[in-house]
Scaffold this active site. Sequence first.
Site, PDB file in Angstrom:
ATOM      1  N   SER A 188       0.836  -1.199   0.000  1.00 16.49           N
ATOM      2  CA  SER A 188       0.000   0.000   0.000  1.00 16.49           C
ATOM      3  C   SER A 188       0.868   1.245   0.000  1.00 16.49           C
ATOM      4  O   SER A 188       1.600   1.505   0.961  1.00 16.49           O
ATOM      5  CB  SER A 188      -0.921   0.016   1.230  1.00 16.49           C
TER       6      SER A 188
ATOM      7  N   ASP B   9      -5.595   0.658  -9.156  1.00 21.08           N
ATOM      8  CA  ASP B   9      -6.734   1.543  -9.392  1.00 21.08           C
ATOM      9  C   ASP B   9      -7.396   1.304 -10.742  1.00 21.08           C
ATOM     10  O   ASP B   9      -8.533   1.737 -10.961  1.00 21.08           O
ATOM     11  CB  ASP B   9      -6.302   3.006  -9.281  1.00 21.08           C
TER      12      ASP B   9
END
Length: 432
Positions: A167, A317
């Site tokens: 992340s 994404d």
Amino acid sequence: MVNEQIIDISGPLKGEIEVPGDKSMTHRAIMLASLAEGVSTIYKPLLGEDCRRTMDIFRLLGVEIKEDDEKLVVTSPGYQSFNTPHQVLYTGNSGTTTRLLAGLLSGLGIESVLSGDVSIGKRPMDRVLRPLKLMDANIEGIEDNYTPLIIKPSVIKGINYQMEVASAQVKSAILFASLFSKEPTIIKELDVSRNHTETMFKHFNIPIEAEGLSINTTPEAIRYIKPADFHVPGDISSAAFFIVAALITPGSDVTIHNVGINPTRSGIIDIVEKMGGNIQLFNQTTGAEPTASIRIQYTPMLQPITIEGELVPKAIDELPVIALLCTQAVGTSTIKDAEELKVKETNRIDTTADMLNLLGFELQPTNDGLIIHPSEFKTNATVDSLTDHRIGMMLAVASLLSSEPVKIKQFDAVNVSFPGFLPKLKLLENEG
């Protein structure tokens, strides 16, 4: 949110466009320019709702940010002269603003409260709070997991931290907090995640070492920061919708200029090439944030693919619209290792499958991804972005496979990252 948008666009798509500035880089440029005493100019920033929340917060801290003809002029008194805010710092729908500022404000030791909208209130913050507390940050959330986040002054210490997930937001929160520590911090990643924070630290004169999966910071690195001008490249996450639209719409030929192709973000290019898509890069620039023009042409008979491992964080994404692309392949495709999709604006594993299945496509959600079968648009059911900007744009691209208009509820969620998305898509239709 606008209740409903009717999408009535048909191909072919043709023409040359640019997409808005990269959202991740715009956030970080605003943050770093605000920390540095003096004047910095940010060229071609993304001025969507998320980045405006970051701007609003730094204005409350005492930074002057002027919008002027596709640029931001940031005049800062320097981090040592920031105001103590006397109101809640509202982050809206922006996970980047919330998580990165949790680290930055903890490092600064500014008493503050971070809170966002209903969607942010449901997104887990424990993955950020755990390492920050190891750094002795005085930060608390609801049930140690949700906003609002209450931050009180503390003295940050360096840590040696093994990342639990790939992340960039968690990594960046740690890095921003570490700027104020008297000891070095070492971060070890599981897989390479987007490295904009590291590259932009260097751009603003902050020393940092990154090699392979290891990142090493310098004690009190904030003292080295200097103002800088920064040119924001086009956002590859926004370009992804036009890449997929051109690939699946017969007769299409689209070129997108000045797109950021940072190798930690360019997974969609790798995926399209593996699927046999007609994609070409030219006008390439090199440097910390490389760019290119991308030409995409309609490609029938796309090959199925398994997306897993280190490819996932490079395209995290873009995976909803990549899932749509995979429905047009000649065999079954699989997305694995993508648990991170569960903690985005929506659980994007479920929302991608649910919305595309409503339109007649065939996707099976799994615990860590999707199984995607070759399938076609069959029904014009009304679908819903569920206030997730990337789901809204993915559904608009899916409408290109329909001969009838498609209704999308809460479509203005796209303004979070791409305020002019629909007009740009229509421009390519008109040129075609």
